[in-house]
Design an enzyme around this catalytic site. Structure first.
Site, PDB file in Angstrom:
ATOM      1  N   THR A   1      -1.534   8.271   5.514  1.00 42.90           N
ATOM      2  CA  THR A   1      -2.523   9.299   5.152  1.00 42.90           C
ATOM      3  C   THR A   1      -3.770   9.151   6.005  1.00 42.90           C
ATOM      4  OG1 THR A   1      -1.792   8.888   2.892  1.00 42.90           O
ATOM      5  CG2 THR A   1      -3.660  10.340   3.141  1.00 42.90           C
TER       6      THR A   1
ATOM      7  N   LEU B   1      11.033   7.804  -6.667  1.00 43.00           N
ATOM      8  CA  LEU B   1      12.437   7.536  -6.990  1.00 43.00           C
ATOM      9  C   LEU B   1      13.333   8.626  -6.394  1.00 43.00           C
ATOM     10  CD1 LEU B   1      14.434   5.744  -8.593  1.00 43.00           C
ATOM     11  CD2 LEU B   1      14.073   7.253 -10.559  1.00 43.00           C
TER      12      LEU B   1
ATOM     13  N   VAL C   1       9.233  11.573  -9.787  1.00 38.77           N
ATOM     14  CA  VAL C   1      10.469  12.235  -9.348  1.00 38.77           C
ATOM     15  C   VAL C   1      10.212  13.375  -8.368  1.00 38.77           C
ATOM     16  CG1 VAL C   1      11.791  11.566 -11.389  1.00 38.77           C
ATOM     17  CG2 VAL C   1      10.408  13.664 -11.463  1.00 38.77           C
TER      18      VAL C   1
ATOM     19  N   GLY D   1       0.811  -1.215   0.000  1.00 41.88           N
ATOM     20  CA  GLY D   1       0.000   0.000   0.000  1.00 41.88           C
ATOM     21  C   GLY D   1       0.838   1.256   0.000  1.00 41.88           C
ATOM     22  N   ASP D   2       0.145   2.379  -0.197  1.00 40.95           N
ATOM     23  CA  ASP D   2       0.780   3.702  -0.151  1.00 40.95           C
ATOM     24  C   ASP D   2       1.839   3.885  -1.230  1.00 40.95           C
ATOM     25  OD1 ASP D   2      -0.669   3.972   2.312  1.00 40.95           O
ATOM     26  OD2 ASP D   2       0.911   2.801   3.253  1.00 40.95           O
ATOM     27  N   GLU D   3       1.670   3.239  -2.372  1.00 42.81           N
ATOM     28  CA  GLU D   3       2.670   3.321  -3.431  1.00 42.81           C
ATOM     29  C   GLU D   3       2.600   4.628  -4.215  1.00 42.81           C
ATOM     30  OE1 GLU D   3       0.585   0.766  -3.117  1.00 42.81           O
ATOM     31  OE2 GLU D   3       1.717  -1.093  -2.952  1.00 42.81           O
ATOM     32  N   GLY D   4       1.554   5.399  -3.991  1.00 45.82           N
ATOM     33  CA  GLY D   4       1.402   6.634  -4.771  1.00 45.82           C
ATOM     34  C   GLY D   4       0.491   6.438  -5.967  1.00 45.82           C
ATOM     35  N   LYS D   5      -0.460   5.526  -5.832  1.00 46.26           N
ATOM     36  CA  LYS D   5      -1.385   5.238  -6.937  1.00 46.26           C
ATOM     37  C   LYS D   5      -2.210   6.464  -7.310  1.00 46.26           C
ATOM     38  CE  LYS D   5      -3.292   1.998  -4.470  1.00 46.26           C
ATOM     39  NZ  LYS D   5      -2.459   1.647  -3.338  1.00 46.26           N
TER      40      LYS D   5
ATOM     41  N   HIS E   1      -5.658   8.371  -0.464  1.00 43.14           N
ATOM     42  CA  HIS E   1      -4.985   8.835  -1.673  1.00 43.14           C
ATOM     43  C   HIS E   1      -4.698  10.317  -1.528  1.00 43.14           C
ATOM     44  CE1 HIS E   1      -6.602   5.453  -4.470  1.00 43.14           C
ATOM     45  NE2 HIS E   1      -5.832   5.031  -3.512  1.00 43.14           N
TER      46      HIS E   1
HETATM   47  P1  IMP Z   1      -7.610  -2.835   7.747  1.00 44.46           P
HETATM   48  O1  IMP Z   1      -7.694  -2.676   6.263  1.00 44.46           O
HETATM   49  O2  IMP Z   1      -7.959  -1.553   8.479  1.00 44.46           O
HETATM   50  O3  IMP Z   1      -8.369  -4.017   8.250  1.00 44.46           O
HETATM   51  O4  IMP Z   1      -6.074  -3.097   8.124  1.00 44.46           O
HETATM   52  C1  IMP Z   1      -5.444  -4.334   7.809  1.00 44.46           C
HETATM   53  C2  IMP Z   1      -3.983  -4.103   7.463  1.00 44.46           C
HETATM   54  O5  IMP Z   1      -3.914  -3.488   6.186  1.00 44.46           O
HETATM   55  C3  IMP Z   1      -3.230  -3.195   8.416  1.00 44.46           C
HETATM   56  O6  IMP Z   1      -1.883  -3.622   8.511  1.00 44.46           O
HETATM   57  C4  IMP Z   1      -3.296  -1.852   7.727  1.00 44.46           C
HETATM   58  O7  IMP Z   1      -2.257  -0.981   8.132  1.00 44.46           O
HETATM   59  C5  IMP Z   1      -3.148  -2.285   6.290  1.00 44.46           C
HETATM   60  N1  IMP Z   1      -3.727  -1.348   5.342  1.00 44.46           N
HETATM   61  C6  IMP Z   1      -5.020  -1.236   4.993  1.00 44.46           C
HETATM   62  N2  IMP Z   1      -5.156  -0.308   4.055  1.00 44.46           N
HETATM   63  C7  IMP Z   1      -3.944   0.162   3.773  1.00 44.46           C
HETATM   64  C8  IMP Z   1      -3.448   1.138   2.842  1.00 44.46           C
HETATM   65  O8  IMP Z   1      -4.167   1.754   2.048  1.00 44.46           O
HETATM   66  N3  IMP Z   1      -2.103   1.340   2.880  1.00 44.46           N
HETATM   67  C9  IMP Z   1      -1.273   0.663   3.702  1.00 44.46           C
HETATM   68  N4  IMP Z   1      -1.690  -0.247   4.569  1.00 44.46           N
HETATM   69  C10 IMP Z   1      -3.015  -0.497   4.604  1.00 44.46           C
END
Ligand code: IMP
Length: 448
Positions: free
Chosen positions: A323, A356, A438, A30-34, A59
């Site tokens: 976020t 990057l 970048v 997650g949080d890749e910057g989609k 996002h």
């Molecule tokens: P839940 O989705 O709130 O049930 O959380 C389950 C796991 O997924 C936890 O480790 C959260 O931190 C992780 N998680 C859920 N959504 C995201 C996201 O958008 N980015 C990063 N981690 C996420």
């Protein structure tokens, strides 16, 4: 036919995308910057559809000097002529959605039934879900580290079928009242018993208060609730193109991720199909999004985690704080073994490498190109977290590159060592890197 399918698009060409639908999916935790890529590509598609997750996703989109933090609403909302869809696979907290809509409207962004559609099949998150989420986390011997947004309990109710409420149940006042009254009574019994079993006080949920709040939320959301699957079928038949926006990411997928430290939905690209009612063969483009390094929030193994000064530096330079929750993210080197697995599961046809610039000025860059398990090399990404926790990373070290790189407009503009780093990733995964981010701004991307 639409503009997306008839007019040659320089952006689609640069990203090597063919005409028709595309899915954007995160390939790490997650949080890749989609959001940035969705926002950029939304201009090229007719509809933008979320297919999974709920307000656990966050996002961030930066447009000029304005930062927008969206949790539920697709990033395409920032383009007034796009239709945005919350598909049946999404779980919707009406209070949160109304808050986002109001926030956008206050800043002059249109968000109404003309550009936002909500599936009548999407399940609803109500106040007892976050309570249940936190109670289960706090009393579990092995917590997941959830976002506390009620996501798991809502999907659990969906699967159980006995006490679930869908958006379509909320549009009719009598049906809404009956459903909320019944489910709140059930939740007060079960959650009350659980809280008491753990020695906690429990204040029963007030069904009438939830009914009143939901009534005011539905005054905003009601006109947007519709059969989005049929709407999308008609749009596809009419030659319109859809951008599917995955929330969370492939390693958090309930089936294919690092179970049990995952979320509760199918957040790989595979979820786009069940989560909207669109068959797989209609989506020829899968845009995989990965950071130039690895991050993770919450619990669970992370083979390349750095708990040293380099990890701290990546966190600070990359502003790696959640976020949704503000939690500091765990940071580490890019894990190509995990990425190869998720690239295959999600079927990525092209790859965007984000953030990057965060790696600039590090003397060297490490790529995890193999794992050992209990000292023996293995050639796969383990299914079990107990095995993944025992994995040791095998690194290949590449030379670092100097910044700043935020002025680079094409991949060829990047410093030679940055290009070599991207080429190494592409070669290992067998998927072309078509974009490198970048800088945080909407236009700070190198592509083509
Ligand atoms: P839940 O989705 O709130 O049930 O959380 C389950 C796991 O997924 C936890 O480790 C959260 O931190 C992780 N998680 C859920 N959504 C995201 C996201 O958008 N980015 C990063 N981690 C996420």
């Amino acid at each position: 036919m639409t503009a997306a399918q008839t007019t040659p698009s320089p952006v689609l060409d640069k990203l090597r995308l063919t005409p028709g639908h595309a899915t954007i999916v995160g390939l790490q935790w997650g949080d890749e910057g989609k959001g940035k890529v969705v926002d950029m590509l939304a201009a090229e598609y007719d509809l933008v559809a979320r297919y999974n997750g709920g307000a656990n996703a966050g996002h961030t989109v930066v447009v000029e000097d304005q930062t927008y933090k969206l949790h539920l609403i697709p990033s395409g909302i920032l383009y007034p002529d796009k239709m945005n869809v919350l598909g049946n696979g999404v779980v919707i907290d009406p209070a949160q959605l109304v808050k986002e809509i109001t926030g956008l409207r206050e800043r002059g962004i249109k968000a109404d039934a003309t550009n936002l559609a909500i599936s009548d099949r999407a399940h609803v998150v109500l106040p007892y879900h976050p309570y249940e989420d936190k109670l289960l986390e706090e009393t579990s011997a092995s917590p997941i580290g959830t976002t506390g947004r009620g996501i798991g309990p809502c999907y659990a109710d969906k699967a159980l079928r006995l006490n679930a409420i869908r958006m379509g149940d909320l549009t009719d006042p009598a049906k809404r009242r009956a459903a909320i009254t019944r489910v709140v009574a059930f939740k007060n019994t079960t959650l009350g018993a659980l809280a008491k079993a753990h020695g906690r006080d429990f204040t029963p949920f007030d069904a009438e208060a939830i009914i009143q709040a939901t009534e005011s939320h539905m005054a905003v959301l009601g006109p947007m609730v519709t059969d989005t699957a049929s709407m999308m079928h008609l749009a596809t038949d009419a030659g319109q193109s859809v951008l599917f926006e995955g929330a969370n990411a492939t390693l958090l997928d309930i089936d294919h991720g690092t179970y049990p430290f995952v979320t509760s939905s199918n957040c790989s690209s595979l979820g786009a199909h069940t989560g909207t009612g669109t068959p797989g063969h209609q989506v020829p483009n899968i845009i995989g999004i990965a950071k130039a390094y690895q991050t993770r929030v919450g619990e669970g193994p992370m083979p390349t985690e750095l708990t040293d000064a380099t990890g701290d530096r990546i966190r600070e330079v990359g502003r790696e704080y959640g976020t949704t929750t503000g939690r500091p993210r765990r940071c580490g080197w890019i894990d190509l073994v995990a990425l190869r697995y998720t690239t295959r599961v999600s079927g990525a046809t092209v790859l965007c490498v984000m953030l990057l610039d965060v790696l600039a000025d590090l003397p060297e860059l490490k790529c995890c190109v193999g794992y050992t398990l209990d000292g023996e090399p293995i050639d796969h990404f383990p299914a079990g977290c107990d095995a993944l926790a025992r994995v040791g990373p095998v690194y290949q070290t590449l030379p670092g590159f100097k910044g700043p790189i935020d002025g680079c407009k094409t991949l060829a503009d990047l410093p030679e060592n940055a290009r070599k780093y991207l080429d190494f990733i592409a070669d290992y995964l067998g998927v072309p890197v078509v974009l490198a981010s970048v800088g945080p701004g909407r236009t700070q991307t190198a592509m083509g």
